[in-house]
Design a protein around this motif. Structure first.
Motif: not given
Length: 136
Positions: A32-41, A43-47, A75-81
């Motif tokens: 349940n917690e994973r479903a709740q926070f997965e996308v925001s996690f 997105e944060t990782l991508a930034r 989320y990861l491939q297009a990052r500038p890092v």
């Protein structure tokens, strides 16, 4: 399904082993917690501004490779890092347990300073990690 169905019996045996049914509430809470926070996690990782290396086992039955491919491409491939996406051909869900040498090889390759171009194998061994993607 009925109680005498072989699949039901198999699940009952699995959960009954060493009172494994005790983990079910915690597992449900985690899911349940994973479903709740997965996308925001993600997105944060991508930034984020730090390098990310994604390592996935081909034989992961909990999260198949298509999950890693989605995370990498969205989320990861297009990052500038800098980043890297590795597949462990002989790996399962717990790579650090079932493929510790492969994980160590990937870490050494990452800190070694020599940037590789995908696709690439770390060695000729059939279980050698495969670099399938890099980010700038």
């Amino acid at each position: 399904m009925k109680p005498d169905d072989p699949d039901v019996k198999a699940l009952a045996a699995i959960f009954g082993y060493q009172d494994g049914v005790q983990v079910v509430p915690e597992t449900i809470k985690y899911l349940n917690e994973r479903a709740q926070f997965e996308v925001s996690f993600l997105e944060t990782l991508a930034r984020s501004s730090f390098p990310v290396t994604l390592i996935w086992g081909v034989h992961d039955m909990v999260s198949p490779v298509r999950v890693a491919e989605f995370v990498w491409s969205k989320y990861l491939q297009a990052r500038p890092v800098s980043g890297a996406f590795w597949i462990a051909p002989c790996g399962n869900h717990y790579l650090q347990h079932d493929q510790p040498l492969a994980v160590a090889q990937i870490i050494r390759a990452g800190i070694g300073g020599k940037r590789q171009t995908a696709p690439a194998n770390l060695s000729g061994d059939v279980c050698s990690p495969v670099l399938v993607g890099t980010a700038p």
